[in-house]
Design an enzyme around this catalytic site. Structure first.
Site, PDB file in Angstrom:
ATOM      1  N   PHE A   1      12.345  37.169  81.286  1.00  0.00           N
ATOM      2  CA  PHE A   1      13.721  36.662  81.442  1.00  0.00           C
ATOM      3  C   PHE A   1      14.361  37.143  82.761  1.00  0.00           C
ATOM      4  CE2 PHE A   1      18.147  38.163  80.070  1.00  0.00           C
ATOM      5  CZ  PHE A   1      18.785  37.019  80.510  1.00  0.00           C
TER       6      PHE A   1
ATOM      7  N   ASN B   1      21.656  42.189  79.447  1.00  0.00           N
ATOM      8  CA  ASN B   1      21.696  40.929  80.207  1.00  0.00           C
ATOM      9  C   ASN B   1      21.777  39.750  79.251  1.00  0.00           C
ATOM     10  OD1 ASN B   1      20.266  40.883  83.387  1.00  0.00           O
ATOM     11  ND2 ASN B   1      20.632  42.800  82.337  1.00  0.00           N
TER      12      ASN B   1
ATOM     13  N   LYS C   1      16.666  37.637  71.105  1.00  0.00           N
ATOM     14  CA  LYS C   1      17.740  38.519  71.556  1.00  0.00           C
ATOM     15  C   LYS C   1      19.086  37.940  71.090  1.00  0.00           C
ATOM     16  CE  LYS C   1      14.819  41.232  73.677  1.00  0.00           C
ATOM     17  NZ  LYS C   1      14.359  41.228  75.038  1.00  0.00           N
TER      18      LYS C   1
ATOM     19  N   ALA D   1       7.908  44.642  84.144  1.00  0.00           N
ATOM     20  CA  ALA D   1       7.034  44.414  82.980  1.00  0.00           C
ATOM     21  C   ALA D   1       7.283  45.448  81.897  1.00  0.00           C
ATOM     22  CB  ALA D   1       5.570  44.463  83.411  1.00  0.00           C
TER      23      ALA D   1
ATOM     24  N   LYS E   1      11.167  53.719  77.514  1.00  0.00           N
ATOM     25  CA  LYS E   1      11.770  53.482  78.839  1.00  0.00           C
ATOM     26  C   LYS E   1      12.182  54.813  79.477  1.00  0.00           C
ATOM     27  CE  LYS E   1      12.541  49.960  80.507  1.00  0.00           C
ATOM     28  NZ  LYS E   1      11.714  49.068  81.367  1.00  0.00           N
TER      29      LYS E   1
ATOM     30  N   GLY F   1      18.940  53.599  62.810  1.00  0.00           N
ATOM     31  CA  GLY F   1      19.219  54.363  64.043  1.00  0.00           C
ATOM     32  C   GLY F   1      20.034  53.585  65.068  1.00  0.00           C
TER      33      GLY F   1
ATOM     34  N   THR G   1       2.463  49.718  77.173  1.00  0.00           N
ATOM     35  CA  THR G   1       2.916  49.014  78.380  1.00  0.00           C
ATOM     36  C   THR G   1       3.976  49.810  79.143  1.00  0.00           C
ATOM     37  OG1 THR G   1       2.374  46.787  77.649  1.00  0.00           O
ATOM     38  CG2 THR G   1       4.218  46.983  79.169  1.00  0.00           C
TER      39      THR G   1
ATOM     40  N   ASP H   1       1.831  39.341  85.597  1.00  0.00           N
ATOM     41  CA  ASP H   1       2.436  39.271  84.260  1.00  0.00           C
ATOM     42  C   ASP H   1       1.347  38.963  83.234  1.00  0.00           C
ATOM     43  OD1 ASP H   1       5.644  38.477  83.231  1.00  0.00           O
ATOM     44  OD2 ASP H   1       3.941  38.197  81.879  1.00  0.00           O
TER      45      ASP H   1
ATOM     46  N   THR I   1      16.856  50.957  81.820  1.00  0.00           N
ATOM     47  CA  THR I   1      17.909  50.370  80.975  1.00  0.00           C
ATOM     48  C   THR I   1      18.988  51.408  80.683  1.00  0.00           C
ATOM     49  OG1 THR I   1      18.378  49.643  78.708  1.00  0.00           O
ATOM     50  CG2 THR I   1      16.371  50.887  79.005  1.00  0.00           C
ATOM     51  N   ASP I   2      20.196  50.947  80.400  1.00  0.00           N
ATOM     52  CA  ASP I   2      21.255  51.909  80.026  1.00  0.00           C
ATOM     53  C   ASP I   2      21.010  52.490  78.630  1.00  0.00           C
ATOM     54  OD1 ASP I   2      21.957  49.708  78.454  1.00  0.00           O
ATOM     55  OD2 ASP I   2      24.091  49.801  78.935  1.00  0.00           O
ATOM     56  N   GLU I   3      20.029  51.905  77.896  1.00  0.00           N
ATOM     57  CA  GLU I   3      19.730  52.441  76.552  1.00  0.00           C
ATOM     58  C   GLU I   3      19.147  53.844  76.613  1.00  0.00           C
ATOM     59  OE1 GLU I   3      18.224  50.268  73.356  1.00  0.00           O
ATOM     60  OE2 GLU I   3      18.817  48.318  74.130  1.00  0.00           O
TER      61      GLU I   3
ATOM     62  N   TYR J   1      11.880  51.868  71.644  1.00  0.00           N
ATOM     63  CA  TYR J   1      11.958  51.153  72.932  1.00  0.00           C
ATOM     64  C   TYR J   1      12.616  52.050  73.983  1.00  0.00           C
ATOM     65  CZ  TYR J   1      14.242  48.236  76.502  1.00  0.00           C
ATOM     66  OH  TYR J   1      14.716  47.738  77.698  1.00  0.00           O
TER      67      TYR J   1
HETATM   68  P1  NAD Z   1      11.215  40.158  78.760  1.00  0.00           P
HETATM   69  O1  NAD Z   1      10.737  40.659  77.445  1.00  0.00           O
HETATM   70  O2  NAD Z   1      11.917  38.846  78.815  1.00  0.00           O
HETATM   71  O3  NAD Z   1       9.999  40.068  79.792  1.00  0.00           O
HETATM   72  C1  NAD Z   1       9.026  41.071  79.919  1.00  0.00           C
HETATM   73  C2  NAD Z   1       7.891  40.499  80.750  1.00  0.00           C
HETATM   74  O4  NAD Z   1       6.896  41.514  80.916  1.00  0.00           O
HETATM   75  C3  NAD Z   1       7.195  39.299  80.081  1.00  0.00           C
HETATM   76  O5  NAD Z   1       7.004  38.267  81.012  1.00  0.00           O
HETATM   77  C4  NAD Z   1       5.860  39.860  79.610  1.00  0.00           C
HETATM   78  O6  NAD Z   1       4.820  38.902  79.574  1.00  0.00           O
HETATM   79  C5  NAD Z   1       5.611  40.951  80.663  1.00  0.00           C
HETATM   80  N1  NAD Z   1       4.730  42.007  80.163  1.00  0.00           N
HETATM   81  C6  NAD Z   1       4.803  42.677  78.985  1.00  0.00           C
HETATM   82  N2  NAD Z   1       3.791  43.558  78.886  1.00  0.00           N
HETATM   83  C7  NAD Z   1       3.074  43.463  80.035  1.00  0.00           C
HETATM   84  C8  NAD Z   1       1.916  44.119  80.538  1.00  0.00           C
HETATM   85  N3  NAD Z   1       1.277  45.066  79.821  1.00  0.00           N
HETATM   86  N4  NAD Z   1       1.448  43.773  81.764  1.00  0.00           N
HETATM   87  C9  NAD Z   1       2.071  42.817  82.498  1.00  0.00           C
HETATM   88  N5  NAD Z   1       3.160  42.149  82.064  1.00  0.00           N
HETATM   89  C10 NAD Z   1       3.662  42.471  80.850  1.00  0.00           C
HETATM   90  O7  NAD Z   1      12.121  41.320  79.352  1.00  0.00           O
HETATM   91  P2  NAD Z   1      13.468  41.240  80.202  1.00  0.00           P
HETATM   92  O8  NAD Z   1      14.605  41.116  79.271  1.00  0.00           O
HETATM   93  O9  NAD Z   1      13.297  40.285  81.304  1.00  0.00           O
HETATM   94  O10 NAD Z   1      13.507  42.739  80.781  1.00  0.00           O
HETATM   95  C11 NAD Z   1      12.882  43.062  82.015  1.00  0.00           C
HETATM   96  C12 NAD Z   1      13.043  44.527  82.294  1.00  0.00           C
HETATM   97  O11 NAD Z   1      14.435  44.858  82.304  1.00  0.00           O
HETATM   98  C13 NAD Z   1      12.407  45.423  81.234  1.00  0.00           C
HETATM   99  O12 NAD Z   1      11.810  46.521  81.888  1.00  0.00           O
HETATM  100  C14 NAD Z   1      13.575  45.862  80.370  1.00  0.00           C
HETATM  101  O13 NAD Z   1      13.328  47.121  79.792  1.00  0.00           O
HETATM  102  C15 NAD Z   1      14.694  45.907  81.389  1.00  0.00           C
HETATM  103  N6  NAD Z   1      16.048  45.675  80.841  1.00  0.00           N
HETATM  104  C16 NAD Z   1      16.330  44.547  80.129  1.00  0.00           C
HETATM  105  C17 NAD Z   1      17.621  44.342  79.679  1.00  0.00           C
HETATM  106  C18 NAD Z   1      18.005  43.096  78.909  1.00  0.00           C
HETATM  107  O14 NAD Z   1      19.138  43.007  78.448  1.00  0.00           O
HETATM  108  N7  NAD Z   1      17.151  42.108  78.780  1.00  0.00           N
HETATM  109  C19 NAD Z   1      18.622  45.293  79.935  1.00  0.00           C
HETATM  110  C20 NAD Z   1      18.288  46.419  80.666  1.00  0.00           C
HETATM  111  C21 NAD Z   1      17.006  46.602  81.127  1.00  0.00           C
END
Ligand code: NAD
Length: 335
Positions: A16, A180, A189, A83, A154, A275, A101, A36, A126-128, A150
């Site tokens: 995303f 996001n 989500k 990722a 992180k 939790g 991962t 990816d 992440t802010d988490e 999770y």
């Molecule tokens: P998402 O789940 O939409 O996408 C994750 C991507 O990583 C996918 O395309 C998946 O195929 C790829 N992936 C997973 N395991 C993999 C591996 N072993 N090797 C290669 N690729 C792999 O996640 P997102 O929401 O786009 O989040 C992206 C990053 O931002 C993450 O690190 C997440 O922790 C962080 N984040 C997300 C949010 C949110 O609200 N979505 C907020 C803060 C931080």
């Protein structure tokens, strides 16, 4: 980094946020390679608009020989590391893919970033990782207190990155975005799930009477912030990425239902997530000093997201089928 890196490797670029970043980077003139694994959360449809302008590797970042080969071939100036396994509820059911991962994958990437001497390693956290913030907000120096598997995975990755800055001189920066939302988010989500349920006149399940508070940022604003850190962030530093737009979950549901012209009672309270952190809130003064500001207030971003979902119902409904299969398996395992 004072000069824009021309050649970047984006992990998780079919996800995303990663895909929104790839689209921005391509339009900004970067040479982009994506690695990816295309898990259930990855989808190359998100990259269709730029597919002939990027190099794509279907690769798992925990696979050392494949990661080595991609870096050897790409020789990136910078790695932007998105990722990850990202869904908290799944991490509560089974933490192992999260540890693999998010922790081992990050460690592997660090190894090869050092081997191939990348000039910048931008780690997306992440802010988490700060855990529940009952009052006030987290700053970049707030101690880590992750409260679900999770967030723990992180936080562990963040610590690996920080230790590598100190021990090996890894030229890394860390960003910690808040929640996001926006186009192409996987509809397990909260916001896309609520939109999808409303589209199909179904009730959204809501934890804890909808009282949990999150800070929300439109994905395009978040990736602009990440680009700002790539261009101007200082090695070894951490940057929170927040919007100041805090909302209770129940407020969000009511806004979505009202914008979509749906009945205001299309939700149902369910047993709380174990939790469950009540509130996250982060202070973003540091990144604003680099010249970044968000461009969307929450309601504008939400309307854009709903409009996008309306135009992509087929994609959204397609994901529902996958989700049903996943939950069926989970329930079968529990019996
Ligand atoms: P998402 O789940 O939409 O996408 C994750 C991507 O990583 C996918 O395309 C998946 O195929 C790829 N992936 C997973 N395991 C993999 C591996 N072993 N090797 C290669 N690729 C792999 O996640 P997102 O929401 O786009 O989040 C992206 C990053 O931002 C993450 O690190 C997440 O922790 C962080 N984040 C997300 C949010 C949110 O609200 N979505 C907020 C803060 C931080």
């Amino acid at each position: 980094m004072s000069k824009m890196p021309p050649n970047i490797l984006v992990t998780g670029g079919a996800g995303f946020i990663g895909s929104a970043f790839v689209r921005l980077a391509v339009s900004s003139g970067f040479k982009v390679t994506v690695a990816d694994k295309l898990t259930y959360a990855g989808d190359s449809a998100r990259l269709e608009s730029v597919s002939n302008r990027i190099v794509f590797h279907n690769a798992d970042i925990t696979d050392r020989s494949k990661t080595d080969a991609i870096l050897r071939k790409t020789k990136p100036d910078a790695i932007i590391h998105f990722a990850a396994e990202t869904h908290v509820d799944r991490s509560i059911l089974d933490s192992s893919p999260f540890i693999k991962t998010n922790v081992q994958g990050t460690a592997t990437l660090i190894d090869f970033a050092l081997k191939y001497k990348v000039k910048k390693f931008l780690h997306v956290s992440t802010d988490e990782v700060y855990g529940e913030i009952k009052k006030g907000y987290s700053t970049e120096s707030t101690p880590l207190n992750p409260c679900n598997p999770y967030a723990v995975s992180k936080a562990a990755a963040d610590m690996l990155v920080q230790a590598s800055v100190r021990t090996f001189g890894l030229p890394a920066v860390i960003v910690r975005p808040c929640n996001n939302y926006g186009p192409w988010q996987y509809p397990e989500k909260f916001i896309p799930l609520t939109i999808l349920k409303a589209m199909n006149n179904q009730k959204t399940p809501v934890f804890a009477r909808g009282l949990n508070v999150r800070e929300w940022i439109y994905v395009e604003d978040c990736v602009e912030a990440i680009m700002t850190v790539l261009n101007k962030g200082k090695t070894g530093e951490i940057y929170n990425i927040g919007s100041g737009e805090e909302r209770k979950n129940i407020q969000i549901i009511k806004t979505i239902l009202s914008v979509m012209g749906k009945s205001s009672d299309l939700y149902t309270f369910v047993k709380d997530r174990p939790g469950h952190d009540l509130r996250y809130s982060c202070n973003s003064d540091k990144i604003r000093k680099l010249g970044w500001n968000e461009r969307h207030i929450f309601e504008t971003g939400l309307e854009k997201t709903i409009l996008w979902a309306d135009e992509h119902m087929e994609w959204m409904n397609g994901k529902t089928k996958e989700l049903r299969a996943y939950w069926r398996k989970v329930y079968q395992r529990k019996r």
